[in-house]
Design a protein around this motif. Structure first.
Motif, mmCIF file in Angstrom:
data_model
loop_
_atom_site.group_PDB
_atom_site.id
_atom_site.type_symbol
_atom_site.label_atom_id
_atom_site.label_comp_id
_atom_site.label_asym_id
_atom_site.label_seq_id
_atom_site.Cartn_x
_atom_site.Cartn_y
_atom_site.Cartn_z
ATOM 1 N N ALA A 193 -9.655 8.709 8.918
ATOM 2 C CA ALA A 193 -10.719 8.213 8.052
ATOM 3 C C ALA A 193 -11.425 7.035 8.712
ATOM 4 C CB ALA A 193 -10.135 7.776 6.713
ATOM 5 N N ARG A 194 -12.743 7.008 8.564
ATOM 6 C CA ARG A 194 -13.506 5.898 9.122
ATOM 7 C C ARG A 194 -13.199 4.611 8.367
ATOM 8 N NH1 ARG A 194 -19.668 7.564 9.751
ATOM 9 N NH2 ARG A 194 -19.359 8.126 7.577
ATOM 10 N N THR A 195 -13.550 3.504 8.973
ATOM 11 C CA THR A 195 -13.206 2.196 8.416
ATOM 12 C C THR A 195 -13.749 2.013 7.008
ATOM 13 O OG1 THR A 195 -13.145 1.219 10.623
ATOM 14 C CG2 THR A 195 -13.378 -0.292 8.766
ATOM 15 N N VAL A 196 -15.012 2.416 6.778
ATOM 16 C CA VAL A 196 -15.609 2.204 5.458
ATOM 17 C C VAL A 196 -14.872 3.020 4.394
ATOM 18 C CG1 VAL A 196 -17.352 4.027 5.757
ATOM 19 C CG2 VAL A 196 -17.779 2.136 4.191
ATOM 20 N N VAL A 197 -14.465 4.235 4.729
ATOM 21 C CA VAL A 197 -13.718 5.065 3.780
ATOM 22 C C VAL A 197 -12.335 4.474 3.538
ATOM 23 C CG1 VAL A 197 -12.665 7.345 3.446
ATOM 24 C CG2 VAL A 197 -14.991 7.152 4.339
ATOM 25 N N ARG A 198 -11.697 4.018 4.582
ATOM 26 C CA ARG A 198 -10.366 3.425 4.450
ATOM 27 C C ARG A 198 -10.413 2.167 3.576
ATOM 28 N NH1 ARG A 198 -5.944 4.153 7.881
ATOM 29 N NH2 ARG A 198 -7.312 5.369 9.234
ATOM 30 N N LEU A 199 -11.433 1.333 3.807
ATOM 31 C CA LEU A 199 -11.545 0.098 3.030
ATOM 32 C C LEU A 199 -11.819 0.384 1.556
ATOM 33 C CD1 LEU A 199 -13.627 -2.186 5.429
ATOM 34 C CD2 LEU A 199 -11.235 -2.476 4.781
ATOM 35 N N CYS A 200 -12.739 1.313 1.299
ATOM 36 C CA CYS A 200 -13.203 1.538 -0.072
ATOM 37 C C CYS A 200 -12.255 2.392 -0.903
ATOM 38 C CB CYS A 200 -14.590 2.193 -0.050
ATOM 39 S SG CYS A 200 -15.886 1.141 0.614
ATOM 40 N N THR A 253 5.959 16.013 13.078
ATOM 41 C CA THR A 253 6.014 15.719 14.512
ATOM 42 C C THR A 253 4.789 16.279 15.227
ATOM 43 O OG1 THR A 253 8.441 15.780 14.426
ATOM 44 C CG2 THR A 253 7.411 15.938 16.602
ATOM 45 N N ILE A 254 4.399 17.491 14.893
ATOM 46 C CA ILE A 254 3.206 18.091 15.502
ATOM 47 C C ILE A 254 1.970 17.260 15.196
ATOM 48 C CG2 ILE A 254 1.647 20.077 15.355
ATOM 49 C CD1 ILE A 254 4.162 21.829 15.010
ATOM 50 N N CYS A 255 1.908 16.726 13.966
ATOM 51 C CA CYS A 255 0.739 15.925 13.550
ATOM 52 C C CYS A 255 0.789 14.488 14.042
ATOM 53 C CB CYS A 255 0.620 15.950 12.031
ATOM 54 S SG CYS A 255 0.166 17.564 11.358
ATOM 55 N N GLY A 256 1.843 14.120 14.742
ATOM 56 C CA GLY A 256 1.930 12.773 15.299
ATOM 57 C C GLY A 256 2.475 11.730 14.352
ATOM 58 N N LEU A 257 2.979 12.150 13.182
ATOM 59 C CA LEU A 257 3.539 11.189 12.227
ATOM 60 C C LEU A 257 4.968 10.801 12.584
ATOM 61 C CD1 LEU A 257 2.187 12.780 8.924
ATOM 62 C CD2 LEU A 257 1.196 10.916 10.268
ATOM 63 N N LEU A 264 0.841 -1.202 0.000
ATOM 64 C CA LEU A 264 0.000 0.000 0.000
ATOM 65 C C LEU A 264 0.872 1.247 0.000
ATOM 66 C CD1 LEU A 264 -2.849 -0.833 2.560
ATOM 67 C CD2 LEU A 264 -3.064 -0.647 0.078
ATOM 68 N N ASP A 265 0.424 2.266 -0.714
ATOM 69 C CA ASP A 265 1.158 3.520 -0.793
ATOM 70 C C ASP A 265 1.305 4.119 0.613
ATOM 71 O OD1 ASP A 265 1.870 6.271 -1.078
ATOM 72 O OD2 ASP A 265 1.072 6.273 -3.119
ATOM 73 N N ARG A 266 2.549 4.183 1.077
ATOM 74 C CA ARG A 266 2.805 4.654 2.444
ATOM 75 C C ARG A 266 2.298 6.075 2.655
ATOM 76 N NH1 ARG A 266 6.737 7.682 4.588
ATOM 77 N NH2 ARG A 266 7.880 7.707 2.619
ATOM 78 N N HIS A 267 2.428 6.912 1.623
ATOM 79 C CA HIS A 267 1.996 8.303 1.770
ATOM 80 C C HIS A 267 0.475 8.405 1.889
ATOM 81 C CE1 HIS A 267 6.041 8.953 -0.118
ATOM 82 N NE2 HIS A 267 6.098 9.784 0.897
ATOM 83 N N LEU A 268 -0.240 7.570 1.137
ATOM 84 C CA LEU A 268 -1.696 7.585 1.259
ATOM 85 C C LEU A 268 -2.144 7.011 2.601
ATOM 86 C CD1 LEU A 268 -3.040 6.630 -2.284
ATOM 87 C CD2 LEU A 268 -3.004 8.877 -1.190
ATOM 88 N N VAL A 269 -1.430 6.002 3.098
ATOM 89 C CA VAL A 269 -1.752 5.454 4.418
ATOM 90 C C VAL A 269 -1.609 6.546 5.475
ATOM 91 C CG1 VAL A 269 -1.037 3.820 6.195
ATOM 92 C CG2 VAL A 269 -1.140 3.088 3.815
ATOM 93 N N GLU A 270 -0.531 7.334 5.386
ATOM 94 C CA GLU A 270 -0.342 8.453 6.318
ATOM 95 C C GLU A 270 -1.485 9.462 6.209
ATOM 96 O OE1 GLU A 270 4.456 8.995 7.136
ATOM 97 O OE2 GLU A 270 3.412 10.341 5.747
ATOM 98 N N LEU A 271 -1.897 9.743 4.979
ATOM 99 C CA LEU A 271 -2.986 10.684 4.758
ATOM 100 C C LEU A 271 -4.262 10.215 5.455
ATOM 101 C CD1 LEU A 271 -4.369 13.067 3.170
ATOM 102 C CD2 LEU A 271 -4.807 11.385 1.365
ATOM 103 N N PHE A 272 -4.652 8.963 5.226
ATOM 104 C CA PHE A 272 -5.890 8.433 5.809
ATOM 105 C C PHE A 272 -5.776 8.338 7.329
ATOM 106 C CE2 PHE A 272 -6.799 7.657 1.488
ATOM 107 C CZ PHE A 272 -8.141 7.365 1.359
ATOM 108 N N ASP A 273 -4.570 8.031 7.826
ATOM 109 C CA ASP A 273 -4.374 7.987 9.279
ATOM 110 C C ASP A 273 -4.504 9.380 9.886
ATOM 111 O OD1 ASP A 273 -3.964 5.273 9.269
ATOM 112 O OD2 ASP A 273 -1.775 5.391 9.304
#
Length: 460
Positions: free
Chosen positions: A163-170, A319-323, A150-159
């Motif tokens: 994003a809710r589970t349904v949005v993350r899945l779809c 760092t401020i955003c918790g990433l 999975l695209d690491r940058h998109l995973v960071e974005l959704f995290d």
């Protein structure tokens, strides 16, 4: 002039049909040369046998018996494989335990598996269980590979946007794993029929296609044997094409459906959030990106970060955003703080439109079209964002950041790729929509701080 896509597809289909006709002709010539229907029945003989079989109710009972078990076993294998792969993706212990077992199943010959299954379960459902075991490893390892890639940058974005589970899945997981599942399915779906019929040939359950093939062999009814084989090939082909078409047609339809639902379980207004940093050291893998920093911000305040490229502005925002975790010092932000951001690199779901990208993370009552209309021309709102220019894509991200419910908004060089006019439009948009959020903007232009009425923190 190049061929259009429909013309190319028509040519491929015609070529395929001609190839099939060629081999049917070879089959007929070979049958005529041998001149013995018991040894090699020709395609005409097989077609006549098939025409004789199809009208009988027994034919459809046999087809239904085998289809129900083979399709059922395949579907069950997909469900369990996807569940196990999801578990293994999140848990190294689960991956360590599951992978060797499925590797062993994958390497075991189908015939050996069927013999054991006959001893344990009898012949009635042996095809379903054999198909289940055959398909399980192929789907599992492909699904796990897709999750790992999975695209690491998109995973960071959704995290970050929570994003809710349904949005993350779809909109994240399904488009990421779909190419791997399709590639596996192109093999697994047809092989499931081969494994299922092979199991029936060994177990010979009453009422199955395998039983009819076995009986045709015993009675030297070669034409019937070929007719039933044609039925199996046709069923496998239809099943494979139907499932693959369903998979391919699911995207981007699922993403659009998720966007229409809206996101953000917590859609309340920005809270009275605060941010405090004391001697904060940020960096990567133990190496500080900049000297220690002190910050103190409250709801509604704006801060501009300035400094040369590589000075640590992006690292501080992450760092401020918790990433990223701080290397040293103290960073105090309430644990329930909600974030939104424009990253330095563009992060959009390319197959979805500008409006759909915004709606993925916006509240259901947000007018995404109206917000985007402040930044983009009307003809850009419903296009897939992959067709937009870099500056337009950046403005979509800006609208997304302020459409999402957030207490802290971090903008990392949000005006990159914008000309002076659109830069000023974007600044005005931020001023209108920042509300009581804490806003931190990384920029190289002191005019941005002046326009936003923000103090400057120089880094580096």
């Amino acid at each position: 002039m190049g061929e259009t896509e429909p013309t190319t597809k028509t040519r491929h289909r015609l070529t395929g049909a001609l190839a099939v006709l060629f081999w049917i002709g070879v089959w007929q010539v070979a049958s005529m040369a041998i001149a013995s229907e018991f040894i090699l029945a020709g395609p005409i003989d097989a077609a006549c046998a098939l025409i004789r079989l199809i009208p009988s109710s027994a034919f459809w009972e046999h087809v239904g018996f085998s289809t129900l078990r083979i399709v059922g076993g395949t579907v069950a294998s997909y469900i369990l494989a996807i569940a196990l792969a999801s578990l293994a993706w999140r848990s190294r212990v689960a991956r360590t335990l599951v992978s060797p077992a499925l590797s062993a199943i994958k390497s075991t010959p189908v015939a050996c598996v069927v013999v054991v299954l006959l001893i344990w379960f009898g012949s009635v459902n042996v095809s379903a269980i054999a198909v289940f075991l055959m398909a399980l490893p192929g789907v599992y390892f492909s699904m796990l590979k897709g999750l790992d890639e999975l695209d690491r940058h998109l995973v960071e974005l959704f995290d970050l946007f929570r994003a809710r589970t349904v949005v993350r899945l779809c909109a994240l997981i399904w488009p990421g794993v779909m190419p791997y599942l399709i590639a596996a399915s192109e093999t697994v779906l047809s092989m499931s029929w081969k494994a299922g019929i092979a199991a029936e040939l060994i177990g010979v359950p009453d009422g199955s296609i395998g039983e009819r093939i076995y009986q045709a062999k015993l009675l030297l009814e070669t034409a019937d044997l070929f007719a039933w084989t044609i039925v199996v090939v046709a069923l496998a082909w239809v099943f494979e094409r139907a499932v693959l078409a369903l998979m391919r047609g699911s995207w981007p339809a699922l993403g659009r459906w998720a966007a229409r639902r809206g996101d953000a379980a917590d859609a309340s207004a920005p809270r009275d959030t605060h941010l405090a940093a004391e001697h904060l050291v940020v960096g990567h893998r133990g190496h500080a990106a900049c000297p220690a920093l002190d910050m103190n911000m409250h709801a509604g305040e704006v801060l501009c970060l300035m400094g040369p490229s590589g000075a640590g502005k992006t690292t501080l925002l992450d760092t401020i955003c918790g990433l990223l975790a701080p290397l040293d010092g103290n960073l105090r932000i309430p644990t329930d703080t909600r974030y939104a951001a424009v990253f330095q690199d563009i992060r959009l779901v390319d197959e979805l439109s500008a409006i759909e990208n915004v709606r993925l993370f916006a509240t259901t009552d947000t007018d995404a079209r109206a917000m985007l209309a402040e930044l983009l021309p009307d003809d850009a709102l419903d296009k897939p964002v992959r067709e937009l220019s870099g500056g337009q894509r950046r403005r979509v991200e800006l609208a997304r950041a302020f459409a999402a419910p957030a207490d802290i908004v971090a903008l990392d060089e949000p005006f990159g790729g914008l000309d002076r006019a659109t830069h000023e439009t974007a600044l005005a948009f931020i001023a209108r929509h920042r509300d009581e959020r804490i806003l931190i903007v990384s920029t190289h232009d002191e005019g941005d701080a002046l326009a936003l009425g923000a103090p400057i923190l120089r880094i580096g």
